[in-house]
Scaffold this motif. Structure first.
Motif, mmCIF file in Angstrom:
data_model
loop_
_atom_site.group_PDB
_atom_site.id
_atom_site.type_symbol
_atom_site.label_atom_id
_atom_site.label_comp_id
_atom_site.label_asym_id
_atom_site.label_seq_id
_atom_site.Cartn_x
_atom_site.Cartn_y
_atom_site.Cartn_z
ATOM 1 N N SER A 44 0.831 -1.199 0.000
ATOM 2 C CA SER A 44 0.000 0.000 0.000
ATOM 3 C C SER A 44 0.863 1.246 0.000
ATOM 4 C CB SER A 44 -0.926 0.012 1.223
ATOM 5 O OG SER A 44 -1.763 -1.125 1.235
ATOM 6 N N ARG A 186 -11.515 5.639 -0.188
ATOM 7 C CA ARG A 186 -10.314 5.665 -1.021
ATOM 8 C C ARG A 186 -10.107 7.072 -1.556
ATOM 9 N NH1 ARG A 186 -8.213 0.759 -1.408
ATOM 10 N NH2 ARG A 186 -6.545 1.616 -2.683
ATOM 11 N N ALA A 191 -6.164 3.506 0.937
ATOM 12 C CA ALA A 191 -7.439 3.436 1.650
ATOM 13 C C ALA A 191 -7.270 4.073 3.023
ATOM 14 C CB ALA A 191 -7.897 1.989 1.786
ATOM 15 N N ASP A 275 -16.253 3.244 1.082
ATOM 16 C CA ASP A 275 -16.303 1.795 0.954
ATOM 17 C C ASP A 275 -17.147 1.116 2.029
ATOM 18 O OD1 ASP A 275 -14.668 2.001 -1.263
ATOM 19 O OD2 ASP A 275 -12.824 1.798 -0.108
#
Length: 513
Positions: A44, A186, A191, A275
């Motif tokens: 990430s 996001r 995220a 999300d």
């Protein structure tokens, strides 16, 4: 910076692990190498990170930032590749991944084979601590300095990190601490999540009014329930150099504005997608070392789970400085003085009435459910197991962090046709006592705070008396919003989870005596 060479006077033989980077060979003290791992399947991006930080991944309960050593020496060196290896450096309770092309060997080094670098007083400590000469001087290995590697850019609150690690070592079991909730979203490649308590509302993106009086962080202002508030592009905030970002990946329909209350100010952050709602405990938040020096206070830690990936938890109160908020508010107050004035009279009475927070979702029509009735929201999972003999409306059971969740297909339950080529649905996780249910819905729209005065009994015409089991018949109340943030009048049917669970109990076949 003054540098001098000095031979080691110790008689002790030392162990080192060596690594290859291009044509160069490096070494770390063996005592500081926890392990060597393959390049992870998923890494990430770290927001506001310098070029040599490739990103982060999680390894057995720890967040590991990955340092591309080649980019420390040469900023335009190539990025990481899947074939590379990562050495996990464990030093002073901080773990860092060092990226190499290949592993070398374990070396037992005599004092006469080593030299050290001595840096002048007050100068910055470099990542090279010295050298090892082998094969009669034909083989030169550069020794890395673990202390410098864990503090190249910044290790936020290192003492607090050490304290956290020590506490976790004393408590090697999952505590039963009070659980919290956050909303994940996001923005750019990463995220993030805000805690539920910091979010005022989540809305679709309405018309944004631009102004020459906007601050450099502010996209413009929106009319939010009669008051102007500034809107910040969150992904743009996370670009250190302010470069424009590619917005083609997400559509306007997917984007949302998360309205945050920061002390006495209200600010909207535009994000690419909203999300899930994540249910978590304090001990699930892992500290993140090695972030940029920019806005480090806003990073509270990382939540990592298979179903959501790595999510960076944020402190909403520390994203913007007081001066940035003041500049934003001042620009709007100067341009829209009438809108910036507080309302009085009837509006003041309305603000004092009761308010509830709702999640709005789609299931053919638009519905709203009180947020307190929902434990969390998760993505639809392929890991659902369907035992034989279950009714059609039961998709199966899902193991959600050691708790079995009964997954209910709402469309099948209420006789709705399946969607064709629909995006991935969401699951509302509802917990009642020892039972846990997952309600499959088409999509999650927003999170809204609505006055109780907007809630009415549903008209009888909305019900179908000929339908034996209809979702509309179970909707006893509606919300009528004629001042929604996006300027569109809405009527939302209020979904009652408890009423649904009572209906499910009635559908169960009677057990034989």
């Amino acid at each position: 910076m003054g540098v001098t060479m000095a031979n080691l006077e110790s008689n002790a033989t030392e162990l080192f692990g060596s690594f290859v980077l291009g044509d160069d060979e490096f070494a770390l003290p063996a005592s500081t190498i926890r392990e060597v791992v393959n390049f992870p399947d998923k890494i990430s991006a770290l927001p506001l990170a310098p070029p040599f930080l490739e990103g982060m991944f999680t390894l057995r309960g720890s967040v590991i930032p990955v340092v591309n050593l080649g980019r420390i020496f040469q900023p335009d060196a190539p990025r990481a590749e899947k074939s590379h290896k990562i050495a996990i450096l464990d030093f002073q309770h901080v773990q860092v991944g060092i990226l190499f092309h290949a592993t070398g060997e374990v070396l037992r080094v005599r004092p006469d084979q080593r030299t050290t670098l001595s840096y002048a007083s007050g100068s910055t400590q470099g990542v090279i601590a010295g050298t090892i000469l082998l094969d009669d001087g034909e083989r030169l290995i550069q020794v890395l300095n673990p202390a410098a590697l864990i503090s190249i850019e910044n290790v936020p609150q290192v003492l607090a990190l050490q304290s956290t690690c020590q506490k976790q070592q004393r408590h090697n079991f999952r505590t039963q601490a009070a659980r919290r909730r956050c909303v994940s979203f996001r923005a750019g490649p990463a995220a993030f999540a805000f805690e539920m308590g910091g979010i005022q509302e989540i809305i679709s993106v309405p018309e944004i009014h631009n102004s020459m009086l906007n601050s450099k962080l502010c996209l413009g202002r929106i009319n939010f329930r009669g008051s102007p508030i500034g809107v910040v592009d969150f992904a743009q905030l996370l670009t250190e150099n302010g470069a424009a970002r590619d917005t083609a990946e997400h559509t306007d329909a997917e984007r949302r504005i998360i309205v945050i209350r920061m002390d006495d100010a209200t600010v909207g952050f535009m994000v690419d997608t909203v999300d899930n709602i994540i249910h978590f405990a304090d001990d699930e938040v892992m500290p993140i070392p090695l972030l940029s020096k920019v806005r480090t206070d806003m990073f509270s830690g990382c939540i990592s789970r298979p179903e959501v990936g790595d999510v960076i938890l944020l402190d909403h109160q520390k994203i913007l400085s007081r001066s940035e908020i003041t500049d934003m508010r001042k620009g709007h107050a100067n341009l829209y003085p009438d809108e910036a004035k507080p309302k009085d009279g009837a509006a003041a009475v309305k603000r004092q009435s009761g308010r509830q927070v709702y999640i709005t979702f789609a299931l053919d029509a638009a519905y709203a459910v009180e947020i307190r009735q929902v434990r969390e929201i998760i993505d639809f999972s392929d890991a659902i197991t369907c035992p034989p003999g279950m009714p059609d409306y039961m998709r199966g059971v899902l193991n959600l962090r050691q708790q079995m969740v009964t997954v209910i297909d709402m469309r099948s339950l209420y006789g709705m046709p399946a969607l064709v080529a629909a995006p991935a649905p969401k699951i509302l996780v509802v917990e009642r006592g020892a039972d846990c249910y997952g309600l499959v819905v088409d999509a999650i729209d927003s999170i809204m705070t609505i006055d109780d005065s907007k809630r009415f009994a549903a008209p009888s015409l909305m019900r179908n008396p000929n339908a034996e089991h209809s979702l509309a018949n179970e909707m006893r109340e509606v919300i009528d919003i004629n001042d929604s943030p996006d300027g569109v009048r809405k009527t939302l049917r209020i979904f009652d989870c408890d009423r649904l669970l009572q209906s499910l109990d009635a559908l169960r076949p009677a057990q034989a005596a």
